[in-house]
Design a protein around this motif. Structure first.
Motif, PDB file in Angstrom:
ATOM      1  N   VAL A   1     -41.302  15.211  95.176  1.00 40.10           N
ATOM      2  CA  VAL A   1     -41.571  16.638  95.352  1.00 40.10           C
ATOM      3  C   VAL A   1     -41.897  17.281  94.010  1.00 40.10           C
ATOM      4  CG1 VAL A   1     -40.642  18.849  96.148  1.00 40.10           C
ATOM      5  CG2 VAL A   1     -40.018  16.737  97.332  1.00 40.10           C
ATOM      6  N   GLY A   2     -42.954  18.094  93.989  1.00 38.64           N
ATOM      7  CA  GLY A   2     -43.334  18.832  92.792  1.00 38.64           C
ATOM      8  C   GLY A   2     -43.662  20.277  93.127  1.00 38.64           C
ATOM      9  N   TYR A   3     -43.892  21.100  92.088  1.00 34.47           N
ATOM     10  CA  TYR A   3     -44.082  22.540  92.303  1.00 34.47           C
ATOM     11  C   TYR A   3     -45.185  23.107  91.414  1.00 34.47           C
ATOM     12  CZ  TYR A   3     -39.557  22.147  94.605  1.00 34.47           C
ATOM     13  OH  TYR A   3     -38.535  21.773  95.444  1.00 34.47           O
ATOM     14  N   PHE A   4     -45.851  24.141  91.942  1.00 37.93           N
ATOM     15  CA  PHE A   4     -46.767  24.988  91.195  1.00 37.93           C
ATOM     16  C   PHE A   4     -46.304  26.435  91.343  1.00 37.93           C
ATOM     17  CE2 PHE A   4     -49.385  21.413  92.541  1.00 37.93           C
ATOM     18  CZ  PHE A   4     -50.113  21.109  91.410  1.00 37.93           C
ATOM     19  N   MET A   5     -46.460  27.234  90.293  1.00 37.60           N
ATOM     20  CA  MET A   5     -46.279  28.666  90.468  1.00 37.60           C
ATOM     21  C   MET A   5     -47.625  29.259  90.864  1.00 37.60           C
ATOM     22  SD  MET A   5     -45.171  31.836  88.016  1.00 37.60           S
ATOM     23  CE  MET A   5     -46.878  32.363  87.839  1.00 37.60           C
ATOM     24  N   THR A   6     -47.677  29.895  92.030  1.00 36.30           N
ATOM     25  CA  THR A   6     -48.960  30.385  92.530  1.00 36.30           C
ATOM     26  C   THR A   6     -49.180  31.881  92.297  1.00 36.30           C
ATOM     27  OG1 THR A   6     -48.031  30.778  94.740  1.00 36.30           O
ATOM     28  CG2 THR A   6     -49.024  28.620  94.322  1.00 36.30           C
ATOM     29  N   GLN A   7     -48.105  32.661  92.315  1.00 35.19           N
ATOM     30  CA  GLN A   7     -48.300  34.111  92.207  1.00 35.19           C
ATOM     31  C   GLN A   7     -47.011  34.817  91.801  1.00 35.19           C
ATOM     32  OE1 GLN A   7     -49.087  36.451  95.830  1.00 35.19           O
ATOM     33  NE2 GLN A   7     -50.890  37.311  94.818  1.00 35.19           N
ATOM     34  N   VAL A   8     -47.186  35.887  91.022  1.00 35.46           N
ATOM     35  CA  VAL A   8     -46.096  36.833  90.779  1.00 35.46           C
ATOM     36  C   VAL A   8     -46.218  37.915  91.850  1.00 35.46           C
ATOM     37  CG1 VAL A   8     -45.173  38.578  89.202  1.00 35.46           C
ATOM     38  CG2 VAL A   8     -46.001  36.400  88.299  1.00 35.46           C
ATOM     39  N   LYS A   9     -45.285  37.928  92.785  1.00 36.30           N
ATOM     40  CA  LYS A   9     -45.342  38.942  93.840  1.00 36.30           C
ATOM     41  C   LYS A   9     -44.986  40.318  93.299  1.00 36.30           C
ATOM     42  CE  LYS A   9     -46.176  38.575  97.489  1.00 36.30           C
ATOM     43  NZ  LYS A   9     -47.527  38.697  98.107  1.00 36.30           N
ATOM     44  N   SER A  10     -44.031  40.378  92.369  1.00 35.14           N
ATOM     45  CA  SER A  10     -43.680  41.659  91.754  1.00 35.14           C
ATOM     46  C   SER A  10     -43.012  41.397  90.414  1.00 35.14           C
ATOM     47  CB  SER A  10     -42.741  42.472  92.658  1.00 35.14           C
ATOM     48  OG  SER A  10     -41.483  41.825  92.795  1.00 35.14           O
ATOM     49  N   VAL A  11     -43.129  42.352  89.518  1.00 39.21           N
ATOM     50  CA  VAL A  11     -42.481  42.274  88.212  1.00 39.21           C
ATOM     51  C   VAL A  11     -42.074  43.675  87.774  1.00 39.21           C
ATOM     52  CG1 VAL A  11     -44.721  42.410  87.003  1.00 39.21           C
ATOM     53  CG2 VAL A  11     -42.701  41.527  85.807  1.00 39.21           C
ATOM     54  N   LYS A  12     -40.908  43.761  87.166  1.00 35.71           N
ATOM     55  CA  LYS A  12     -40.423  45.029  86.630  1.00 35.71           C
ATOM     56  C   LYS A  12     -39.769  44.769  85.287  1.00 35.71           C
ATOM     57  CE  LYS A  12     -37.227  48.870  87.495  1.00 35.71           C
ATOM     58  NZ  LYS A  12     -36.219  49.454  88.421  1.00 35.71           N
ATOM     59  N   GLN A  13     -40.141  45.565  84.305  1.00 33.42           N
ATOM     60  CA  GLN A  13     -39.555  45.432  82.983  1.00 33.42           C
ATOM     61  C   GLN A  13     -38.307  46.288  82.865  1.00 33.42           C
ATOM     62  OE1 GLN A  13     -42.116  46.708  79.805  1.00 33.42           O
ATOM     63  NE2 GLN A  13     -40.750  45.974  78.177  1.00 33.42           N
ATOM     64  N   TRP A  14     -37.266  45.718  82.240  1.00 33.41           N
ATOM     65  CA  TRP A  14     -36.064  46.472  81.924  1.00 33.41           C
ATOM     66  C   TRP A  14     -36.110  46.843  80.451  1.00 33.41           C
ATOM     67  CZ3 TRP A  14     -33.081  48.190  85.723  1.00 33.41           C
ATOM     68  CH2 TRP A  14     -33.131  47.519  86.952  1.00 33.41           C
ATOM     69  N   MET A  15     -35.994  48.150  80.160  1.00 31.82           N
ATOM     70  CA  MET A  15     -36.041  48.619  78.776  1.00 31.82           C
ATOM     71  C   MET A  15     -34.700  48.340  78.104  1.00 31.82           C
ATOM     72  SD  MET A  15     -39.127  49.584  79.001  1.00 31.82           S
ATOM     73  CE  MET A  15     -39.497  50.443  77.456  1.00 31.82           C
ATOM     74  N   ARG A  16     -34.746  47.625  76.992  1.00 33.51           N
ATOM     75  CA  ARG A  16     -33.543  47.226  76.276  1.00 33.51           C
ATOM     76  C   ARG A  16     -33.466  47.919  74.916  1.00 33.51           C
ATOM     77  NH1 ARG A  16     -31.466  41.878  77.884  1.00 33.51           N
ATOM     78  NH2 ARG A  16     -30.771  41.634  75.717  1.00 33.51           N
ATOM     79  N   LYS A  17     -32.249  48.052  74.399  1.00 37.95           N
ATOM     80  CA  LYS A  17     -32.043  48.681  73.097  1.00 37.95           C
ATOM     81  C   LYS A  17     -32.164  47.670  71.959  1.00 37.95           C
ATOM     82  CE  LYS A  17     -29.079  52.374  74.872  1.00 37.95           C
ATOM     83  NZ  LYS A  17     -27.744  53.021  74.804  1.00 37.95           N
TER      84      LYS A  17
END
Length: 278
Positions: free
Chosen positions: A192-208
């Motif tokens: 069994v192997g894997y590919f990343m096909t898509q980023v369905k959603s992304v959100k950035q967290w603002m850090r100090k």
């Protein structure tokens, strides 16, 4: 002469009898015997899959969105069964730049698929066509661009249904490829192997602090089952430092265990240390 003529029938009979006697066994090991290194078809699923596992390991440890590599072509592959340990692949292959698909250099790697439940053990060394200093400079420019953001980056469906990626979202997509490489390396097996096909959603967290942090929902394509698996991934990145990754995945047929990634150590140590640091 008469005596020789009388002996010929006897000699012929002896020769015929000796030809029917069983031949002594030759001590040869079958090609699939433990400890015997056997050649693999470089284009076979096993050889190509092992090369991709090696590159998942490489991309995760490089922790560089500007230095991501994809598999070019497997040139040579062999495999050896190690009794009580597992199956070990020996590989020579070319690579391409993940975005431009230009030649990125060749690699030598070994991939050990252990008998016990554990991530594949990888040893990989690559020749770079791209200057390492140039890759670091590109990473730093990308980092500074993201760090100057006054509002968190939010995106979805990267790439879109036409395969396009907005330029502003290319950095977070590249980081998703690097981070998901740990997931795909850890979960891959001989079959069994894997590919990343898509980023369905992304959100950035603002850090100090100086690090950048993102929450992702990504889709992994499982081969050869063709199943699409949804995973939640949390990623922290700082140029020149190992990626910090935590994830959990769900699928219709099975649940992939929660996991975390760091630069070295056993899987158990990885999970403990990342739980402490996140």
């Amino acid at each position: 002469m008469q005596g020789l003529g009388d002996a010929l029938p006897v000699l012929l009979l002896l020769l015929l009898l000796s030809a029917q006697l069983p031949r002594p066994a030759v001590a040869e090991q079958p090609p699939w015997a433990p400890g015997v290194e056997r050649a693999l078809d470089p284009s076979s699923r096993l050889a190509v899959g092992a090369a991709r596992v090696a590159l998942h390991n490489y991309n995760f440890h490089a922790a560089s969105p500007s230095g991501l590599r994809a598999l070019g072509q497997v040139r040579k592959a062999t495999m050896k069964s190690i009794p009580g340990v597992g199956q070990k692949c020996y590989l020579q292959f070319t690579t391409e730049d993940y975005r431009s698909r230009e030649n990125a250099g060749s690699c030598l790697a070994t991939v050990l698929y252990p008998k016990k439940k554990s991530l594949p053990a990888v040893n990989i060394k690559c020749i770079n066509t791209k200057d390492q200093k140039q890759i670091q400079e590109e990473d730093n420019r990308l980092y500074q661009k993201l760090k100057r953001q006054t509002k968190p980056i939010i995106g979805s469906n990267i790439p879109d249904s036409f395969g396009n990626i907005e330029p502003a979202l290319e950095p977070v997509w590249a980081l998703a490829v690097a981070g998901s490489s740990y997931m795909m390396w850890e979960k891959s097996t001989e079959k069994v192997g894997y590919f990343m096909t898509q980023v369905k959603s992304v959100k950035q967290w603002m850090r100090k602090d100086d690090s950048l942090e993102f929450d992702y929902i990504i889709l992994l394509h499982e081969m050869p089952t063709q199943e699409m698996i949804s995973c939640h991934m949390r990623l922290i990145w700082l140029p020149g430092r190992p990626l910090k990754v935590k994830y959990t995945c769900d699928s219709e047929n099975h649940r992939l265990e929660d996991g975390s990634g760091m630069e070295s150590g056993s899987a158990a140590g990885i999970i403990r240390e990342r739980e402490e640091n996140f």
